[in-house]
Scaffold this active site. Structure first.
Site, PDB file in Angstrom:
ATOM      1  N   ALA A  48       0.921  -1.244  -0.019  1.00 15.76           N
ATOM      2  CA  ALA A  48      -0.336  -0.104  -0.120  1.00 15.76           C
ATOM      3  C   ALA A  48       0.687   1.431  -0.048  1.00 15.76           C
ATOM      4  O   ALA A  48       0.513   2.439  -0.752  1.00 15.76           O
ATOM      5  CB  ALA A  48      -1.063   0.000   1.034  1.00 15.76           C
ATOM      6  N   THR A  49       2.163   1.312   0.534  1.00 18.94           N
ATOM      7  CA  THR A  49       2.798   2.342   0.560  1.00 18.94           C
ATOM      8  C   THR A  49       3.222   2.875  -0.908  1.00 18.94           C
ATOM      9  O   THR A  49       3.055   3.987  -1.330  1.00 18.94           O
ATOM     10  CB  THR A  49       4.119   2.097   1.216  1.00 18.94           C
TER      11      THR A  49
ATOM     12  N   GLN B 280      -6.824  -0.780   5.016  1.00 18.34           N
ATOM     13  CA  GLN B 280      -7.360  -1.498   6.527  1.00 18.34           C
ATOM     14  C   GLN B 280      -8.939  -1.811   6.028  1.00 18.34           C
ATOM     15  O   GLN B 280      -9.756  -2.123   6.862  1.00 18.34           O
ATOM     16  CB  GLN B 280      -7.315  -0.397   7.629  1.00 18.34           C
TER      17      GLN B 280
ATOM     18  N   SER C  83      -3.320  -3.503   0.507  1.00 15.82           N
ATOM     19  CA  SER C  83      -1.961  -4.170   0.947  1.00 15.82           C
ATOM     20  C   SER C  83      -2.288  -5.600   1.103  1.00 15.82           C
ATOM     21  O   SER C  83      -3.190  -6.019   1.799  1.00 15.82           O
ATOM     22  CB  SER C  83      -1.672  -3.445   2.066  1.00 15.82           C
TER      23      SER C  83
ATOM     24  N   HIS D 283      -0.370  -7.622   3.156  1.00 18.74           N
ATOM     25  CA  HIS D 283      -0.071  -8.092   4.486  1.00 18.74           C
ATOM     26  C   HIS D 283      -1.150  -7.734   5.269  1.00 18.74           C
ATOM     27  O   HIS D 283      -1.070  -8.173   6.741  1.00 18.74           O
ATOM     28  CB  HIS D 283       1.195  -7.947   5.087  1.00 18.74           C
TER      29      HIS D 283
ATOM     30  N   THR E 126       9.398  -7.209 -13.545  1.00 20.49           N
ATOM     31  CA  THR E 126       8.709  -8.523 -13.544  1.00 20.49           C
ATOM     32  C   THR E 126       7.904  -8.556 -12.398  1.00 20.49           C
ATOM     33  O   THR E 126       8.251  -8.416 -11.288  1.00 20.49           O
ATOM     34  CB  THR E 126       9.895  -9.468 -13.541  1.00 20.49           C
TER      35      THR E 126
ATOM     36  N   CYS F 244       4.448   3.035  13.493  1.00 23.22           N
ATOM     37  CA  CYS F 244       5.277   3.780  12.785  1.00 23.22           C
ATOM     38  C   CYS F 244       5.721   4.860  13.820  1.00 23.22           C
ATOM     39  O   CYS F 244       6.716   5.401  13.583  1.00 23.22           O
ATOM     40  CB  CYS F 244       4.807   4.036  11.638  1.00 23.22           C
TER      41      CYS F 244
HETATM   42  C1  LIG Z   1      -0.183  -0.596   6.381  1.00 23.83           C
HETATM   43  C2  LIG Z   1      -0.825   0.438   5.829  1.00 23.83           C
HETATM   44  C3  LIG Z   1      -0.327   0.929   4.860  1.00 23.83           C
HETATM   45  C4  LIG Z   1       0.957   0.421   4.181  1.00 23.83           C
HETATM   46  O1  LIG Z   1       0.875  -0.825   3.580  1.00 23.83           O
HETATM   47  P1  LIG Z   1       2.166  -1.508   3.266  1.00 23.83           P
HETATM   48  O2  LIG Z   1       1.738  -2.537   2.542  1.00 23.83           O
HETATM   49  O3  LIG Z   1       2.906  -1.948   4.572  1.00 23.83           O
HETATM   50  O4  LIG Z   1       3.258  -0.398   2.647  1.00 23.83           O
HETATM   51  C5  LIG Z   1      -0.933   2.220   4.342  1.00 23.83           C
HETATM   52  N1  LIG Z   1      -1.941   2.788   4.694  1.00 23.83           N
HETATM   53  C6  LIG Z   1      -2.647   2.121   5.824  1.00 23.83           C
HETATM   54  C7  LIG Z   1      -4.054   2.500   6.084  1.00 23.83           C
HETATM   55  C8  LIG Z   1      -2.081   1.144   6.353  1.00 23.83           C
HETATM   56  O5  LIG Z   1      -2.686   0.517   7.389  1.00 23.83           O
END
Ligand SMILES: *Cc1c(COP(=O)(O)O)cnc(C)c1O
Length: 411
Positions: A100-101, A208, A226, A228, A266, A352
């Protein structure tokens, strides 16, 4: 049996010392994981689907030969599974990223740079994830006119302030679907309507939200996902980019032109397959899982409020996801609570920001008093949390809060 994590399993595993015996995702010792907003364990069913694509079906999905075609079919199937979960009909609108980043950065920087002739105003809120806030910060240093729209004390966006932030130079807005610290859901449909009526492109960070609540992509133009956060692997994510009307992005990475030129490189077939599988499982289990989490949340809160005075729930109790519970315990520090119950994995503030010992900017944005924001803990529950886990965690929590308060001069 997949989701049952009871003592029998744990004891058997210790006796047999066989990690593979138990296919559930429970933890080996007496530790309870309550940090599902930071990350989730990869569901073993997801891992099983990924494994063939490491050493057997390892072709480059962009190759023309049979191994490439096999990999490409798997990637396209995953794209379909992601699209289906968020109500997208054309799977080409799903772009794979590393998480998501990256999705957020690609959306935010990509739109701003592509449409900079159209205007320079870009809009977001004060409670976005760091990666969104920092992307806007970088664009502000490049000369973009950034507006951070405030939220009300329940964590929901101030719609009047949002409306007035839109001017004729506005290019796009980014508002998260569900907040990662307080679990508050934004009125995405309404925000989408406002954006549409003003010709403003609308992006939402749904890391989320996807897989936890119904998420309908038709309310937005772009959406970040995201892997994970939804029991998939780390290192993969997706960005939904609508093709009707077509949205253009300046890419962050230049290269082979994969992902319709928006994200060269890739594709990581096993990770894409994992994200797809995670979405498929979420689609099947989300409704029942949601109700189960509502019951766990209710039980958790009842037990805490029954036993402890002067506890405050941060954020909206009405517009929230059940799996995120942010509480402040008056008179004591969140950090001390965490250290006092090492058996329970939780976060004080956001993972964070908690290292900095600064009070959380999200809690500050919803007007939580400074000392109360220092005393906050986020309890995240999810797919592998059992009622036993909740009871165990509450028992530890009550003990540590009572002990710390008995020693606290502030109490
Ligand atoms: C965890 C999270 C991200 C970042 O996601 P990654 O896949 O770890 O880069 C961004 N936005 C929200 C709201 C998140 O909870």
């Amino acid at each position: 049996m997949n989701h049952v994590c009871n003592n029998v399993h744990a004891i058997l595993r210790i006796i047999l010392n066989n990690k593979n015996m138990d296919d559930s995702n429970c933890m080996a010792n007496d530790t309870v994981y309550m940090d599902y907003q930071a990350t989730t364990p990869c569901d073993r069913r997801v891992l099983e689907r990924m494994l063939p694509y490491f050493c057997d079906d390892y072709g480059n999905p962009h190759s023309q030969h049979s191994l490439g075609v096999t990999a490409n079919d798997a990637v396209e199937n995953a794209r379909e599974q992601i699209a289906s979960l968020i109500g997208v009909r054309d799977r080409r609108e799903i772009v794979f990223t590393s998480g998501a980043t990256e999705s957020n950065n690609l959306a935010i920087q990509g739109i701003a740079r592509f449409y900079r002739e159209k205007g320079n105003r870009i809009i977001t809120t004060t409670i976005e994830h760091k990666c969104v806030l920092e992307a806007f910060g970088a664009l502000s240093r490049e000369g973009f006119d950034v507006v951070f729209v405030p939220v009300l004390s329940d964590g929901r966006i101030d719609l009047n302030a949002f409306r007035s932030s839109i001017n004729d130079r506005a290019i796009f807005a980014s508002v998260m679907w569900v907040n990662n610290e307080i679990g508050v859901c934004q009125p995405i449909e309404e925000i989408g309507k406002i954006c549409r009526s003003h010709g403003v492109i609308f992006h939402s960070d749904a890391a989320q939200a996807v897989g936890k609540i119904e998420v309908d992509a038709s309310h937005v133009d772009l959406m970040s996902i995201s892997g994970h956060k939804i029991y998939g692997p780390k290192g993969v994510g997706a960005l939904y980019v609508t093709m009707q009307p077509r949205i253009r992005l300046s890419p962050l990475l230049w290269g082979g032109g994969q992902e319709r030129g928006m994200r060269s490189g890739t594709l990581a077939t096993p990770l894409c397959v994992g994200l797809g599988a995670a979405c498929e499982i979420a689609a099947l289990e989300m409704a029942i899982e949601y109700e189960r989490l509502v019951r766990l949340r209710k039980c958790f809160l009842e037990k805490v409020f029954d036993a402890l005075p002067m506890v405050q729930l941060n954020g909206s109790s009405e517009h929230c996801i059940p799996g995120c519970i942010n509480l402040s315990f008056e008179g004591i520090e969140g950090e001390s609570i965490m250290m006092g119950m090492p058996e329970v994995c939780v976060s004080s503030g956001s993972a964070c920001t908690s290292k900095s010992l600064e009070p959380s900017y999200v809690l500050r944005a919803i007007n939580v008093k400074e000392d109360l924001s220092h005393s906050s803990i986020r309890f995240g529950i999810g797919r592998f949390t059992t009622m036993d886990d909740v009871e165990y965690a509450v028992e530890k929590l009550i003990k540590v809060v009572e002990r710390l308060r008995s020693m606290s001069p502030l109490w």
